[in-house]
Design a protein around this motif. Structure first.
Motif, short mmCIF file in Angstrom:
data_model
loop_
_atom_site.label_atom_id
_atom_site.label_comp_id
_atom_site.label_asym_id
_atom_site.label_seq_id
_atom_site.Cartn_x
_atom_site.Cartn_y
_atom_site.Cartn_z
N GLY A 65 -40.80 -24.35 95.70
CA GLY A 65 -42.42 -24.88 95.20
C GLY A 65 -42.45 -25.87 94.26
O GLY A 65 -43.22 -26.75 94.23
N GLN A 66 -41.34 -25.85 93.56
CA GLN A 66 -41.35 -27.06 92.43
C GLN A 66 -40.91 -28.33 92.96
O GLN A 66 -41.01 -29.23 92.47
N HIS A 67 -40.32 -28.34 94.34
CA HIS A 67 -39.96 -29.54 94.98
C HIS A 67 -41.11 -29.85 95.79
O HIS A 67 -41.40 -29.52 96.89
N LYS A 68 -42.13 -31.02 95.32
CA LYS A 68 -43.14 -31.37 95.89
C LYS A 68 -42.94 -32.20 97.37
O LYS A 68 -43.80 -32.02 98.28
N GLU A 69 -41.66 -32.62 97.56
CA GLU A 69 -41.53 -33.30 98.89
C GLU A 69 -41.37 -32.51 99.82
O GLU A 69 -41.19 -32.87 101.06
N THR A 89 -39.11 -24.11 109.39
CA THR A 89 -38.99 -25.45 109.53
C THR A 89 -39.39 -26.44 108.56
O THR A 89 -39.98 -25.97 107.49
N VAL A 90 -38.90 -27.47 108.73
CA VAL A 90 -38.84 -28.58 107.46
C VAL A 90 -39.40 -29.84 108.07
O VAL A 90 -39.11 -29.85 109.40
N THR A 91 -39.70 -31.03 107.51
CA THR A 91 -40.48 -32.09 108.25
C THR A 91 -39.38 -33.10 108.29
O THR A 91 -39.31 -34.00 109.37
N ASP A 92 -37.95 -32.96 107.53
CA ASP A 92 -37.03 -33.93 107.93
C ASP A 92 -35.66 -33.18 107.54
O ASP A 92 -35.57 -32.08 106.98
N ALA A 93 -34.52 -33.61 108.29
CA ALA A 93 -33.23 -33.03 108.53
C ALA A 93 -32.47 -32.95 106.88
O ALA A 93 -31.78 -32.16 107.00
N SER A 94 -32.87 -33.90 106.30
CA SER A 94 -32.31 -33.83 105.02
C SER A 94 -32.81 -32.55 103.99
O SER A 94 -31.97 -32.23 103.22
N GLN A 95 -34.03 -32.29 104.36
CA GLN A 95 -34.43 -31.09 103.55
C GLN A 95 -33.75 -29.74 103.92
O GLN A 95 -33.84 -28.68 103.22
N ILE A 96 -33.05 -29.84 104.96
CA ILE A 96 -32.46 -28.52 105.55
C ILE A 96 -31.57 -28.08 104.42
O ILE A 96 -31.32 -27.17 103.86
#
Length: 125
Positions: A65-69, A89-96
């Motif tokens: 939660g501290q990572h707003k992106e 799920t995440v919105t971008d592959a790099s976030q996995i």
């Protein structure tokens, strides 16, 4: 945009509060007079293990939660004896990989199983 963040924060708070309340209800035991504990010294009871798992899960949620992106609203965390499993799920592959690294950095996490996927856009295939 700020109203969406406020809503996400509110929903996350409700989820954490509900999980704490549900856990405390299931972890309650009735004490009977004259009953003695048969646990070995230094051993943790199942109730203590569940309490530690819930605390670790909350720490991982807080770290994410501290990572707003990162949209943490679609991520679930399961913790058991230091092993953390990430679902959702995440919105971008790099976030996995980023979410997995965040979870690995939480004190008490011994391993991370990452089952996150990228959220498909609405109407996409």
């Amino acid at each position: 945009m700020k109203s969406i963040q406020v809503i996400v924060l509110g929903v996350s708070t409700l989820i954490v509060a509900a999980s704490m309340n549900a856990g405390s209800q299931t972890g309650q035991t009735a004490s009977t007079p004259g009953a003695s504990a048969m646990a070995a010294p230094g051993a943790t009871s199942p109730a203590n293990g569940k309490k530690a798992d819930r605390a670790l899960r909350r720490k991982v949620y807080a770290a994410i939660g501290q990572h707003k992106e990162i949209s943490a609203g679609n991520i679930s965390v399961i913790a058991r004896d230091g092993a953390v499993t990430l679902h959702g799920t995440v919105t971008d592959a790099s976030q996995i990989d980023e979410v997995a690294e965040i979870a690995k950095g939480v004190p008490g996490v011994t391993s991370v199983i990452n089952k996150l996927t990228v959220q498909k856009p609405f109407g996409g295939t």
